[in-house]
Write a protein that holds these residues in place. Structure first.
Motif, mmCIF file in Angstrom:
data_model
loop_
_atom_site.group_PDB
_atom_site.id
_atom_site.type_symbol
_atom_site.label_atom_id
_atom_site.label_comp_id
_atom_site.label_asym_id
_atom_site.label_seq_id
_atom_site.Cartn_x
_atom_site.Cartn_y
_atom_site.Cartn_z
ATOM 1 N N VAL A 34 0.857 -0.953 -0.122
ATOM 2 C CA VAL A 34 0.036 0.054 -0.115
ATOM 3 C C VAL A 34 0.770 1.173 -0.055
ATOM 4 N N PRO A 35 0.863 2.270 -1.054
ATOM 5 C CA PRO A 35 1.506 3.352 -0.848
ATOM 6 C C PRO A 35 1.741 4.168 0.385
ATOM 7 N N HIS A 36 2.909 4.345 0.764
ATOM 8 C CA HIS A 36 3.365 4.957 1.898
ATOM 9 C C HIS A 36 3.115 4.098 3.273
ATOM 10 N N SER A 37 2.988 3.071 3.120
ATOM 11 C CA SER A 37 2.699 2.034 4.480
ATOM 12 C C SER A 37 4.177 1.771 5.134
ATOM 13 N N ILE A 38 5.272 1.613 4.169
ATOM 14 C CA ILE A 38 6.427 1.448 4.573
ATOM 15 C C ILE A 38 7.187 2.884 4.707
ATOM 16 N N LYS A 39 6.960 3.462 5.826
ATOM 17 C CA LYS A 39 7.511 4.811 6.046
ATOM 18 C C LYS A 39 8.800 5.118 6.457
ATOM 19 N N TYR A 40 9.435 4.068 6.723
ATOM 20 C CA TYR A 40 10.838 4.218 7.334
ATOM 21 C C TYR A 40 11.909 4.087 6.206
ATOM 22 N N ILE A 41 11.325 3.530 5.055
ATOM 23 C CA ILE A 41 12.299 3.286 4.009
ATOM 24 C C ILE A 41 12.768 4.742 3.498
#
Ligand code: 4AZ
Length: 264
Positions: A34-41
């Motif tokens: 989901v776009p922007h669900s992995i916010k730490y990368i």
């Protein structure tokens, strides 16, 4: 997929509408989160905006990545809040690095100690697109078979080819160092500072361009994409820097930075 839906998919891809449900083959064997669900990368790029490596934000001023991603402080740019590398989404934050801290014992021949800290010139703004990743404690171990998530903008096919424009992710099980070091696999090249992850059937893996990016297990960055032999090969799992072996070095490096003489 039939021809008409393929044509439609290509058309939509051109229109920058995602067709990932129909064409799942990025990271290798992964899918679009989901776009922007992995916010730490973060995407580590050249100042000419060419994507090179992944990384993870560990606080507002610091990024963790692989030492082999060291292209020099003056050539590097960090992009947080990104999803598509080719589309401006308005969520991106581009920040220049101030100082690079490759591990002093990084060995480019063996790839041992493949870890680097990046101090940013300005803080990232933490918001609904950008957040911080947690790290494991010094010496913490992760069980063999545990499923971990690796993400990145790297190659989607073992033969290389194109860098995907959107972020990809896949879940992989931890492989024992004993198995990974066996004669049918890496035959002794895996040090205690490395972790292996992958299915015995292959097919899913990190690949070139994913380097430095996070392997997250139990909500913490246990691994950094480091090296391998090709990508997604059944015989060769992906090799990751074992972050828990460096937690003390990470904390000490950051602490020393702030306690160094400020008038130099
Ligand atoms: C690379 O060249 C690379 N399959 C990264 C990860 C893997 C292989 C190569 C793991 O950056």
């Amino acid at each position: 997929m039939d021809l008409s839906s393929l044509v439609l998919c290509v058309l939509f891809e051109v229109l920058a509408v995602n067709c990932q449900e129909e064409a799942q083959e990025r990271i290798v064997g992964g899918y679009a989160p989901v776009p922007h669900s992995i916010k730490y990368i973060v995407s580590i790029q050249t100042t000419q905006r060419q994507h090179l490596c992944g990384g993870s934000l560990i606080n507002k001023y610091w990024v963790i990545t692989a030492a082999h991603c060291n292209i020099g402080v003056n050539k590097m740019m960090i992009v947080a809040g990104d999803y598509s590398l080719t589309i401006y989404e308005g969520t991106e934050q581009e920040i220049l690095p101030q100082l690079l801290f490759p591990h002093p014992e990084y060995n480019p021949t063996t790839t041992n100690n493949d870890i680097m800290l990046v101090k940013l010139r300005a803080p990232v703004y933490l918001n609904s697109y950008v957040s911080i990743a947690l790290l494991p404690r010094q010496g913490a171990s992760i069980a063999v078979g545990r499923l971990c998530r690796v993400s990145g903008w790297g190659y989607t096919s073992p033969n290389g080819g194109q860098i995907p424009s959107t972020l990809r992710t896949v879940m992989l099980p931890i492989v024992s160092t004993q198995q990974c070091n066996s004669s049918g696999s890496f035959g002794g090249s895996i040090t205690e500072n490395m972790l292996c992850a992958g299915f015995s059937t292959g097919g899913k893996d990190a690949c070139q361009g994913d380097s430095g990016g996070p392997l997250v297990c139990e909500g913490r960055v246990y691994g950094l994409v480091s090296w391998g032999r090709g990508c997604a090969d059944a015989q060769f799992p992906g090799v990751y820097t074992a972050v828990s072996k460096f937690r003390r070095w990470i904390d000490n490096t950051i602490f020393s930075y702030y306690s160094r003489c400020k008038n130099d």
